[in-house]
Write a protein that holds these residues in place. Structure first.
Motif, PDB file in Angstrom:
ATOM      1  N   ALA A 167       0.827  -1.206   0.000  1.00  0.00           N
ATOM      2  CA  ALA A 167       0.000   0.000   0.000  1.00  0.00           C
ATOM      3  C   ALA A 167       0.862   1.257   0.000  1.00  0.00           C
ATOM      4  CB  ALA A 167      -0.937  -0.007   1.209  1.00  0.00           C
ATOM      5  N   ALA A 168       1.931   1.249   0.784  1.00  0.00           N
ATOM      6  CA  ALA A 168       2.829   2.402   0.813  1.00  0.00           C
ATOM      7  C   ALA A 168       3.512   2.605  -0.536  1.00  0.00           C
ATOM      8  CB  ALA A 168       3.873   2.222   1.915  1.00  0.00           C
ATOM      9  N   LEU A 169       3.942   1.518  -1.154  1.00  0.00           N
ATOM     10  CA  LEU A 169       4.535   1.610  -2.491  1.00  0.00           C
ATOM     11  C   LEU A 169       3.529   2.142  -3.503  1.00  0.00           C
ATOM     12  CD1 LEU A 169       6.461  -1.792  -2.520  1.00  0.00           C
ATOM     13  CD2 LEU A 169       7.495   0.483  -2.425  1.00  0.00           C
ATOM     14  N   SER A 170       2.272   1.723  -3.383  1.00  0.00           N
ATOM     15  CA  SER A 170       1.221   2.212  -4.288  1.00  0.00           C
ATOM     16  C   SER A 170       1.019   3.709  -4.132  1.00  0.00           C
ATOM     17  CB  SER A 170      -0.094   1.480  -4.018  1.00  0.00           C
ATOM     18  OG  SER A 170      -0.039   0.135  -4.415  1.00  0.00           O
TER      19      SER A 170
ATOM     20  N   ALA B 126      -3.883   4.968  -6.841  1.00  0.00           N
ATOM     21  CA  ALA B 126      -2.733   4.918  -7.736  1.00  0.00           C
ATOM     22  C   ALA B 126      -3.159   4.482  -9.139  1.00  0.00           C
ATOM     23  CB  ALA B 126      -1.678   3.964  -7.183  1.00  0.00           C
ATOM     24  N   TYR B 127      -4.109   3.545  -9.221  1.00  0.00           N
ATOM     25  CA  TYR B 127      -4.591   3.095 -10.518  1.00  0.00           C
ATOM     26  C   TYR B 127      -5.304   4.238 -11.247  1.00  0.00           C
ATOM     27  CZ  TYR B 127      -6.878   0.060 -13.961  1.00  0.00           C
ATOM     28  OH  TYR B 127      -7.305  -0.526 -15.126  1.00  0.00           O
ATOM     29  N   THR B 128      -6.079   5.021 -10.518  1.00  0.00           N
ATOM     30  CA  THR B 128      -6.727   6.198 -11.111  1.00  0.00           C
ATOM     31  C   THR B 128      -5.688   7.196 -11.596  1.00  0.00           C
ATOM     32  OG1 THR B 128      -8.704   5.953  -9.734  1.00  0.00           O
ATOM     33  CG2 THR B 128      -8.274   8.135 -10.639  1.00  0.00           C
TER      34      THR B 128
ATOM     35  N   ALA C 165       1.813   0.617 -10.974  1.00  0.00           N
ATOM     36  CA  ALA C 165       0.550   0.912 -10.297  1.00  0.00           C
ATOM     37  C   ALA C 165      -0.455  -0.209 -10.506  1.00  0.00           C
ATOM     38  CB  ALA C 165      -0.017   2.238 -10.803  1.00  0.00           C
ATOM     39  N   ARG C 166      -0.523  -0.727 -11.721  1.00  0.00           N
ATOM     40  CA  ARG C 166      -1.475  -1.810 -12.012  1.00  0.00           C
ATOM     41  C   ARG C 166      -1.090  -3.086 -11.291  1.00  0.00           C
ATOM     42  NH1 ARG C 166      -4.324  -5.160 -11.913  1.00  0.00           N
ATOM     43  NH2 ARG C 166      -5.788  -6.023 -13.439  1.00  0.00           N
ATOM     44  N   ALA C 167       0.210  -3.399 -11.242  1.00  0.00           N
ATOM     45  CA  ALA C 167       0.650  -4.634 -10.599  1.00  0.00           C
ATOM     46  C   ALA C 167       0.479  -4.572  -9.079  1.00  0.00           C
ATOM     47  CB  ALA C 167       2.106  -4.911 -10.959  1.00  0.00           C
ATOM     48  N   LEU C 168       0.812  -3.437  -8.475  1.00  0.00           N
ATOM     49  CA  LEU C 168       0.698  -3.302  -7.022  1.00  0.00           C
ATOM     50  C   LEU C 168      -0.761  -3.342  -6.564  1.00  0.00           C
ATOM     51  CD1 LEU C 168       3.338  -0.495  -6.366  1.00  0.00           C
ATOM     52  CD2 LEU C 168       3.541  -2.925  -5.785  1.00  0.00           C
ATOM     53  N   ARG C 169      -1.654  -2.944  -7.427  1.00  0.00           N
ATOM     54  CA  ARG C 169      -3.085  -2.941  -7.080  1.00  0.00           C
ATOM     55  C   ARG C 169      -3.567  -4.338  -6.696  1.00  0.00           C
ATOM     56  NH1 ARG C 169      -7.771  -2.877 -11.061  1.00  0.00           N
ATOM     57  NH2 ARG C 169      -9.550  -1.921  -9.986  1.00  0.00           N
ATOM     58  N   SER C 170      -2.992  -5.369  -7.320  1.00  0.00           N
ATOM     59  CA  SER C 170      -3.431  -6.741  -7.060  1.00  0.00           C
ATOM     60  C   SER C 170      -2.516  -7.504  -6.112  1.00  0.00           C
ATOM     61  CB  SER C 170      -3.521  -7.514  -8.386  1.00  0.00           C
ATOM     62  OG  SER C 170      -4.389  -6.891  -9.289  1.00  0.00           O
TER      63      SER C 170
END
Length: 363
Positions: free
Chosen positions: A205-208, A314-316, A343-348
């Motif tokens: 979450a922090a990385l995102s 982050a994805y937005t 951003a897309r990878a960290l989301r999941s």
């Protein structure tokens, strides 16, 4: 309730941010994606010199932690600079080994003594495969050790399988090979793995959050330079609104992240909020009092709320950045792609949005 960092924590974050700003991380990320780890390991060494790698390691094993607030601050900076490597997984593995050592068995204590000091001073870059993180171990090809949790067993894997394609080429995924050295067995392994998964989700979450902030900052700079109809496109109201919406989402997610840090700090292995050497506890308003009252809920739910909020924000920000950059945003050669893909990878990673929402809503 208003969450604020104290001055020492703020200064620590700025120090890490400035240090990474001169570390050449875009080059390191591209090299990491090709399987060339030396530039990324050099960045990892800088993080170790700044004390970042010691934040999840207890003082008994030559660390300064566990300090989730400071770890969150450092990992936001790491996300802003797209630092490659298993950052979340190394922190989670440290929490896992320390939690098992608390059980008091001679074997688990020796494993902690073998690995935690090396993690703390940056000599060991390790990764972790566990149920909450999926079947793959991140960057197993670059890690000095691959820890794998299978049910109630913890193994030191003998190696890894082929690296699989990933949406983010710098996130190199591989399955740990079965077998290896059995490090621990029993219910304590499952409990420690759950605690480690919470830390991994929090670190992700922090990385995102850092990734999203970098996307907004880079896009704001770009729209101030690109002109259309004789004016910078950043002066158009529609562009301003898109960037403002993206930034608001990230800033709304920030207090959830540090609220989760407080919950982790008050957990079984969190330690006293003000016990670390990186500064006092997260404070509320200007009173300077430790927010012990903010951590009475379930830490897993707090972490899940932070994970879904930062991941979606982050994805937005990534979608906004891509649209405002136009065709330029789609090119791999342009540095924006390093953050956009991340951003897309960290989301999941370590909990998809649906999984995190279910945890928040669970009775």
């Amino acid at each position: 309730m208003r969450f604020m960092l104290d001055q020492a924590q703020t200064d620590f974050g700025r120090t890490v941010d400035r240090m990474l700003g001169g570390a050449g991380t875009p080059h390191a990320v591209r090299a990491w994606a090709r399987g060339e780890h030396a530039p990324g390991r050099a960045v990892w060494g800088r993080l170790a010199d700044a004390g970042v790698t010691s934040l999840a390691v207890p003082e008994a094993y030559e660390g300064v932690g566990p300090l989730p607030v400071e770890l969150g601050v450092a990992y936001v900076a790491a996300g802003r600079h797209a630092v490659p490597g298993p950052l979340a997984e190394t922190a989670a593995a440290a929490v896992l080994l320390a939690a098992l050592a608390e059980g008091g068995t001679a074997r688990s204590g020796q494993v902690a003594k073998d690995w935690l000091p090396r993690i703390a001073d940056g000599r060991a870059l390790v990764t972790l495969a566990a149920a909450d993180g999926g079947p793959y171990a991140l960057d197993a090809d670059a890690a000095d050790a691959v820890f794998a949790v299978t049910g109630e067993e913890l193994w030191l894997a003998p190696g890894h399988g082929p690296v699989q394609p990933s949406f983010d080429p710098a996130r190199r995924l591989a399955r740990p090979l079965p077998g290896g050295e059995l490090l621990a067995r029993g219910p304590a392994v499952a409990a420690a793995a759950a605690r480690a998964a919470d830390w991994a989700a929090f670190a992700t979450a922090a990385l995102s959050l850092g990734t999203g902030l970098a996307l907004v900052e880079r896009t704001a700079a770009y729209v101030g330079q690109r002109t259309q109809f004789g004016r910078p496109i950043g002066s158009f109201q529609a562009v301003k609104h898109r960037l403002a919406d993206a930034l608001i989402g990230l800033e709304f997610a920030r207090p959830l992240l540090y609220g989760a840090a407080v919950a982790l700090a008050s957990g079984p292995a969190g330690g006293a909020l003000a016990s670390g050497s990186m500064g006092d506890a997260l404070t509320s308003g200007s009173t300077g009092d430790a927010l012990a009252s903010g951590s009475t809920g379930d830490a897993r739910a707090e972490v899940a709320a932070a994970k879904v909020a930062t991941g979606e924000a982050a994805y937005t920000a990534a979608r906004t950045a891509l649209q405002l950059h136009g065709a330029l945003g789609y090119t791999d050669e342009y540095d924006l792609s390093l953050w956009f893909r991340k951003a897309r990878a960290l989301r999941s990673a370590w909990g998809s949005p649906s999984v995190c929402r279910a945890r928040v809503l669970a009775p």
